[in-house]
Motif scaffolding. Structure first.
Motif, PDB file in Angstrom:
ATOM      1  N   GLY A   1      20.637  45.709  43.956  1.00  0.00           N
ATOM      2  CA  GLY A   1      19.588  44.701  44.084  1.00  0.00           C
ATOM      3  C   GLY A   1      18.498  44.808  43.039  1.00  0.00           C
ATOM      4  O   GLY A   1      17.611  43.958  42.988  1.00  0.00           O
ATOM      5  N   GLU A   2      18.544  45.844  42.218  1.00  0.00           N
ATOM      6  CA  GLU A   2      17.511  46.037  41.189  1.00  0.00           C
ATOM      7  C   GLU A   2      18.116  46.039  39.781  1.00  0.00           C
ATOM      8  O   GLU A   2      17.615  46.678  38.867  1.00  0.00           O
ATOM      9  CB  GLU A   2      16.766  47.354  41.428  1.00  0.00           C
ATOM     10  N   GLU A   3      19.180  45.279  39.615  1.00  0.00           N
ATOM     11  CA  GLU A   3      19.920  45.280  38.356  1.00  0.00           C
ATOM     12  C   GLU A   3      19.082  44.848  37.148  1.00  0.00           C
ATOM     13  O   GLU A   3      19.403  45.199  36.015  1.00  0.00           O
ATOM     14  CB  GLU A   3      21.181  44.405  38.474  1.00  0.00           C
ATOM     15  N   SER A   4      17.989  44.109  37.382  1.00  0.00           N
ATOM     16  CA  SER A   4      17.139  43.691  36.257  1.00  0.00           C
ATOM     17  C   SER A   4      16.107  44.753  35.882  1.00  0.00           C
ATOM     18  O   SER A   4      15.357  44.590  34.919  1.00  0.00           O
ATOM     19  CB  SER A   4      16.428  42.377  36.580  1.00  0.00           C
ATOM     20  N   SER A   5      16.056  45.851  36.627  1.00  0.00           N
ATOM     21  CA  SER A   5      15.094  46.919  36.342  1.00  0.00           C
ATOM     22  C   SER A   5      15.398  47.582  34.999  1.00  0.00           C
ATOM     23  O   SER A   5      16.555  47.731  34.615  1.00  0.00           O
ATOM     24  CB  SER A   5      15.136  47.960  37.461  1.00  0.00           C
ATOM     25  N   LYS A   6      14.340  47.979  34.313  1.00  0.00           N
ATOM     26  CA  LYS A   6      14.456  48.684  33.030  1.00  0.00           C
ATOM     27  C   LYS A   6      13.498  49.865  33.041  1.00  0.00           C
ATOM     28  O   LYS A   6      12.530  49.895  33.784  1.00  0.00           O
ATOM     29  CB  LYS A   6      14.070  47.764  31.861  1.00  0.00           C
ATOM     30  N   LEU A   7      13.779  50.840  32.188  1.00  0.00           N
ATOM     31  CA  LEU A   7      12.848  51.950  32.005  1.00  0.00           C
ATOM     32  C   LEU A   7      12.330  51.916  30.577  1.00  0.00           C
ATOM     33  O   LEU A   7      13.023  51.502  29.659  1.00  0.00           O
ATOM     34  CB  LEU A   7      13.493  53.293  32.343  1.00  0.00           C
ATOM     35  N   THR A   8      11.086  52.331  30.425  1.00  0.00           N
ATOM     36  CA  THR A   8      10.443  52.388  29.113  1.00  0.00           C
ATOM     37  C   THR A   8      10.060  53.833  28.825  1.00  0.00           C
ATOM     38  O   THR A   8       9.428  54.486  29.657  1.00  0.00           O
ATOM     39  CB  THR A   8       9.170  51.513  29.086  1.00  0.00           C
ATOM     40  N   VAL A   9      10.445  54.328  27.657  1.00  0.00           N
ATOM     41  CA  VAL A   9      10.063  55.673  27.229  1.00  0.00           C
ATOM     42  C   VAL A   9       8.602  55.618  26.794  1.00  0.00           C
ATOM     43  O   VAL A   9       8.232  54.834  25.915  1.00  0.00           O
ATOM     44  CB  VAL A   9      10.958  56.184  26.078  1.00  0.00           C
ATOM     45  N   LEU A  10       7.763  56.457  27.428  1.00  0.00           N
ATOM     46  CA  LEU A  10       6.331  56.476  27.140  1.00  0.00           C
ATOM     47  C   LEU A  10       5.926  57.609  26.201  1.00  0.00           C
ATOM     48  O   LEU A  10       5.127  57.425  25.292  1.00  0.00           O
ATOM     49  CB  LEU A  10       5.542  56.623  28.445  1.00  0.00           C
ATOM     50  N   LYS A  11       6.465  58.786  26.452  1.00  0.00           N
ATOM     51  CA  LYS A  11       6.058  59.990  25.708  1.00  0.00           C
ATOM     52  C   LYS A  11       7.153  61.023  25.848  1.00  0.00           C
ATOM     53  O   LYS A  11       7.879  61.038  26.835  1.00  0.00           O
ATOM     54  CB  LYS A  11       4.746  60.520  26.293  1.00  0.00           C
ATOM     55  N   ILE A  12       7.244  61.899  24.868  1.00  0.00           N
ATOM     56  CA  ILE A  12       8.217  62.985  24.909  1.00  0.00           C
ATOM     57  C   ILE A  12       7.491  64.296  24.644  1.00  0.00           C
ATOM     58  O   ILE A  12       6.754  64.419  23.659  1.00  0.00           O
ATOM     59  CB  ILE A  12       9.346  62.770  23.873  1.00  0.00           C
ATOM     60  N   ASP A  13       7.669  65.249  25.571  1.00  0.00           N
ATOM     61  CA  ASP A  13       7.059  66.579  25.452  1.00  0.00           C
ATOM     62  C   ASP A  13       8.149  67.624  25.317  1.00  0.00           C
ATOM     63  O   ASP A  13       9.222  67.482  25.896  1.00  0.00           O
ATOM     64  CB  ASP A  13       6.263  66.935  26.723  1.00  0.00           C
TER      65      ASP A  13
ATOM     66  N   ILE B   1       8.571  58.281  31.525  1.00  0.00           N
ATOM     67  CA  ILE B   1       9.001  56.889  31.539  1.00  0.00           C
ATOM     68  C   ILE B   1       8.187  56.050  32.512  1.00  0.00           C
ATOM     69  O   ILE B   1       7.527  56.569  33.404  1.00  0.00           O
ATOM     70  CB  ILE B   1      10.498  56.757  31.893  1.00  0.00           C
ATOM     71  N   ARG B   2       8.276  54.753  32.317  1.00  0.00           N
ATOM     72  CA  ARG B   2       7.783  53.734  33.250  1.00  0.00           C
ATOM     73  C   ARG B   2       9.023  52.997  33.735  1.00  0.00           C
ATOM     74  O   ARG B   2       9.958  52.777  32.964  1.00  0.00           O
ATOM     75  CB  ARG B   2       6.856  52.762  32.526  1.00  0.00           C
ATOM     76  N   ILE B   3       9.025  52.604  35.012  1.00  0.00           N
ATOM     77  CA  ILE B   3      10.152  51.869  35.573  1.00  0.00           C
ATOM     78  C   ILE B   3       9.631  50.545  36.113  1.00  0.00           C
ATOM     79  O   ILE B   3       8.701  50.523  36.922  1.00  0.00           O
ATOM     80  CB  ILE B   3      10.838  52.665  36.693  1.00  0.00           C
ATOM     81  N   ASP B   4      10.211  49.440  35.653  1.00  0.00           N
ATOM     82  CA  ASP B   4       9.785  48.109  36.069  1.00  0.00           C
ATOM     83  C   ASP B   4      10.863  47.417  36.890  1.00  0.00           C
ATOM     84  O   ASP B   4      12.045  47.764  36.818  1.00  0.00           O
ATOM     85  CB  ASP B   4       9.459  47.249  34.838  1.00  0.00           C
ATOM     86  N   SER B   5      10.435  46.410  37.644  1.00  0.00           N
ATOM     87  CA  SER B   5      11.318  45.533  38.431  1.00  0.00           C
ATOM     88  C   SER B   5      12.101  46.289  39.493  1.00  0.00           C
ATOM     89  O   SER B   5      13.322  46.180  39.584  1.00  0.00           O
ATOM     90  CB  SER B   5      12.268  44.751  37.520  1.00  0.00           C
ATOM     91  N   ILE B   6      11.374  47.073  40.297  1.00  0.00           N
ATOM     92  CA  ILE B   6      11.982  47.775  41.426  1.00  0.00           C
ATOM     93  C   ILE B   6      11.223  47.412  42.697  1.00  0.00           C
ATOM     94  O   ILE B   6      10.101  46.908  42.629  1.00  0.00           O
ATOM     95  CB  ILE B   6      11.982  49.310  41.241  1.00  0.00           C
ATOM     96  N   ASN B   7      11.833  47.668  43.822  1.00  0.00           N
ATOM     97  CA  ASN B   7      11.182  47.468  45.120  1.00  0.00           C
ATOM     98  C   ASN B   7      10.788  48.840  45.639  1.00  0.00           C
ATOM     99  O   ASN B   7      11.624  49.582  46.137  1.00  0.00           O
ATOM    100  CB  ASN B   7      12.143  46.776  46.097  1.00  0.00           C
TER     101      ASN B   7
END
Length: 120
Positions: free
Chosen positions: A20-32, A42-48
């Motif tokens: 049900g969340e197939e349109s969700s994407k993750l965005t790489v914010l920072k790498i340590d 990461i940030r995760i968008d389009s989730i419930n």
């Protein structure tokens, strides 16, 4: 992939999502580079999730991100705001009070969702 240098801030990726969340994407914010591991924030968008539809900051091992992503989407011109969440995590991490996810993104979202549901 097997090359953590493949990931860079501002990249948006498809990942193996929950049903049900197939349109969700993750965005790489920072790498340590911490504790002899690469931690990808990461940030995760389009989730419930709870009363929202995104998680603004989650730290993962590079191996967990590699096991989660299924395709590159695009490179953003500008990162979404994440500094407050990152700084809070970093302070707690340095004090030994916070860690990072070593499971897939889908499994971590399930765990957070369960914690929020149990807290209600």
């Amino acid at each position: 992939m097997n090359d953590i240098n493949f990931f860079h801030p501002a990249q948006v990726w498809q990942y193996n999502t929950r049903s049900g969340e197939e349109s969700s994407k993750l965005t790489v914010l920072k790498i340590d580079e911490l504790e002899n591991d690469t931690i990808i924030h990461i940030r995760i968008d389009s989730i419930n999730i709870g009363s929202g539809n995104y998680i603004g900051h989650m730290p993962f091992s590079a191996a967990a991100i590699e096991a989660s992503v299924s395709g590159f989407v695009k490179h953003l011109n500008e990162l979404p705001e994440f500094d407050a969440g990152y700084q809070q995590w970093k302070k707690e991490f340095d004090e030994g009070k916070a860690g990072y996810w070593k499971i897939t993104v889908r499994e971590a979202i399930d765990a957070v969702s369960k914690m929020l549901t149990d807290a209600e």
